[in-house]
Design an enzyme around this catalytic site. Structure first.
Site, mmCIF file in Angstrom:
data_model
loop_
_atom_site.group_PDB
_atom_site.id
_atom_site.type_symbol
_atom_site.label_atom_id
_atom_site.label_comp_id
_atom_site.label_asym_id
_atom_site.label_seq_id
_atom_site.Cartn_x
_atom_site.Cartn_y
_atom_site.Cartn_z
ATOM 1 N N GLU A 235 0.883 -1.171 0.000
ATOM 2 C CA GLU A 235 0.000 0.000 0.000
ATOM 3 C C GLU A 235 0.913 1.211 0.000
ATOM 4 O OE1 GLU A 235 -1.515 3.218 0.965
ATOM 5 O OE2 GLU A 235 -2.016 2.413 2.941
ATOM 6 N N CYS A 269 -2.039 8.856 2.912
ATOM 7 C CA CYS A 269 -1.873 8.373 1.532
ATOM 8 C C CYS A 269 -3.139 8.620 0.725
ATOM 9 C CB CYS A 269 -1.536 6.881 1.544
ATOM 10 S SG CYS A 269 0.051 6.488 2.294
#
Length: 463
Positions: A235, A269
């Site tokens: 990720e 993010c």
């Protein structure tokens, strides 16, 4: 100040004051070996427990987390600057995650019948073994448990290598897991150098690898996992588009955009980094967005009313400032902020850039901090093209009253998640992950449980 580790130890630096608050010596090869041995031995016991037995320990962990919200939230705030109100929310969210998987996880691991005649074949979900997790600093507890809890309910054990600047949080989490009664070896913390990480990946006792971090880190970890023929989940970064169309409820869109951009001081993010606004409403949206951003309280992250605290690391603030100045030099307009705040703390002014084009730095790169870029789109189709014009593909948002149109756009967005009339958030009920340079693999939901499982076919009496 840029140092957050040395050759001999990890250093936790309070970004509000610039003072070192923790020194954590890197562990030797023998200590790493012992931790991996404990994880392997723990796996041989943990895998034999039923999912329901594992679930009971998750319930116990949720209770311990809630009992320790204050010390854990304070540690997060001191180590990486998250406003303490948001840090408390992070711990409560983790407790909810444990409760949710305790309730729903066992069913996700139930044998799955197939279409083979006479019900003679089924799929069983078996754990892989010890999982090495290399985790970031921006959500010191949530990022860890988001991956760990689904892996643990599946019967895997977990070896955490946390970011050097949040090792205090890592050890508090380890203490909480011990208090909850998890067997030895089920959850291990290793404090090692990158060389130690490489050794762990190559070690046969590690079954798979999970990383949340930068593209650079993902490239390195992914290559090493591939060389060792081990599954990995990555990720990575994101430069998420936040699309606002002409018919959107602008007040709601602005409210969501401010949260989506500036929560956690913009260090997320999956955040609303590129605000792509249709030209018919871009002027009004921009005005309201700047007003709302100017009203955010910046200051001591331990104060209850603070919304934006210091950035977590001094070197990252320098990098962010360079990106902002480059974008301005390329022709963008500065409406708010745009510089480091004076003083010892690692603060960056909440910043709004407009007249940003697809050729500018803040459009092309991920800006990991409290900076918003506003881009004008000619129409919905152009907004889609701008949204997809990125090397990243983590999440995206669309604000419009035309839900049918939003669904059509969602089908063409190259992102792991699409949020219609709501900002991006991770939730155990739905999967989380990205495409393109945002990584691969999925966390949360049943996908997160099964990512580190051997989907084993069991076929009885095949004649």
């Amino acid at each position: 100040m840029t140092i957050f580790s040395s050759h001999t130890h990890a250093v936790s630096i309070n970004p509000t004051t610039g003072e070192a608050i923790g020194h954590y010596p890197f562990e030797s090869d023998s200590a790493l070996d012992a931790a991996l041995s404990r994880a392997a031995a723990g796996f041989s016991i943990w895998r034999r427990k039923s999912a329901e037995q594992r679930a009971q320990l998750l319930i116990a962990l949720a209770k311990v987390l809630r009992e320790n919200i204050e010390p854990m939230a304070r540690m997060i705030t001191l180590e990486m600057g998250k406003p303490v109100t948001q840090a408390r929310g992070e711990i409560e969210k983790c407790a909810g995650l444990c409760d949710w998987y305790a309730s729903h996880g066992p069913a996700m691991l139930a044998p799955e019948p197939t279409l083979v005649e006479n019900n003679k074949a089924r799929i069983e979900y078996r754990p892989l073994g010890p999982i090495l997790a290399v985790m970031p600093w921006n959500f010191p507890i949530w990022q860890v448990l988001r991956g760990a809890v689904p892996a643990l309910i599946a019967g895997n054990t977990y070896v955490l290598k946390h970011a050097p600047n949040v090792m205090g949080s890592a050890y508090l989490l380890l203490d909480a897991i011990k208090q909850a009664g998890f067997p030895e070896g089920v959850f291990e913390v290793i404090n090692v150098t990158p060389d130690g990480v490489s050794k762990a990946i190559a070690d046969p006792r590690i079954a798979a690898v999970s990383l949340t971090g930068s593209v650079r880190a993902g490239t390195a970890i992914g290559a090493q996992a591939g060389a060792a023929l081990k599954k990995c989940v990555l990720e990575l970064g994101g430069s998420d588009p936040f699309i606002v169309l002409n018919d959107a409820d602008l007040d709601e869109a602005v409210k969501a955009a401010v949260i989506g951009r500036y929560a956690n001081t913009g260090q997320v993010c999956a955040a609303a980094k590129r605000l792509i606004v249709e030209q018919g409403v871009v002027e009004e949206f921009t005005r309201k967005f700047v007003e709302a951003t100017r009203a955010l309280v910046v200051g001591d992250p331990l104060a209850a009313d603070t919304y934006i605290g210091p950035m977590a690391r001094f070197d990252l603030r320098d990098e962010l400032d360079q990106q902002v100045q480059a974008t301005l030099a390329e022709g963008a307009t500065l409406l708010l902020g745009g510089q480091k705040a004076a003083g010892a703390g690692n603060f960056y002014e909440p910043t709004v850039l407009t007249d940003v084009t697809d050729q500018m730095t803040s459009f092309k790169q991920e800006l990991f901090g409290p900076v918003a870029s506003i881009i004008t789109a000619r129409d919905a189709r152009h907004a889609l093209e701008l949204a997809n014009d990125s090397e990243f593909g983590l999440a995206s948002t669309i604000y419009t009253r035309n839900v049918e149109l939003a669904e059509q756009l969602a089908a063409e967005l190259d992102t792991g998640g699409v949020f219609i009339n709501g900002y991006c958030a991770s939730d155990p009920r739905v999967t989380f992950g990205g495409v393109k340079k945002s990584g691969f693999g999925r966390e949360l939901s049943h996908f997160g449980v099964r990512e580190f499982c051997n989907a084993q076919t069991v076929w009885l009496d095949r004649r």
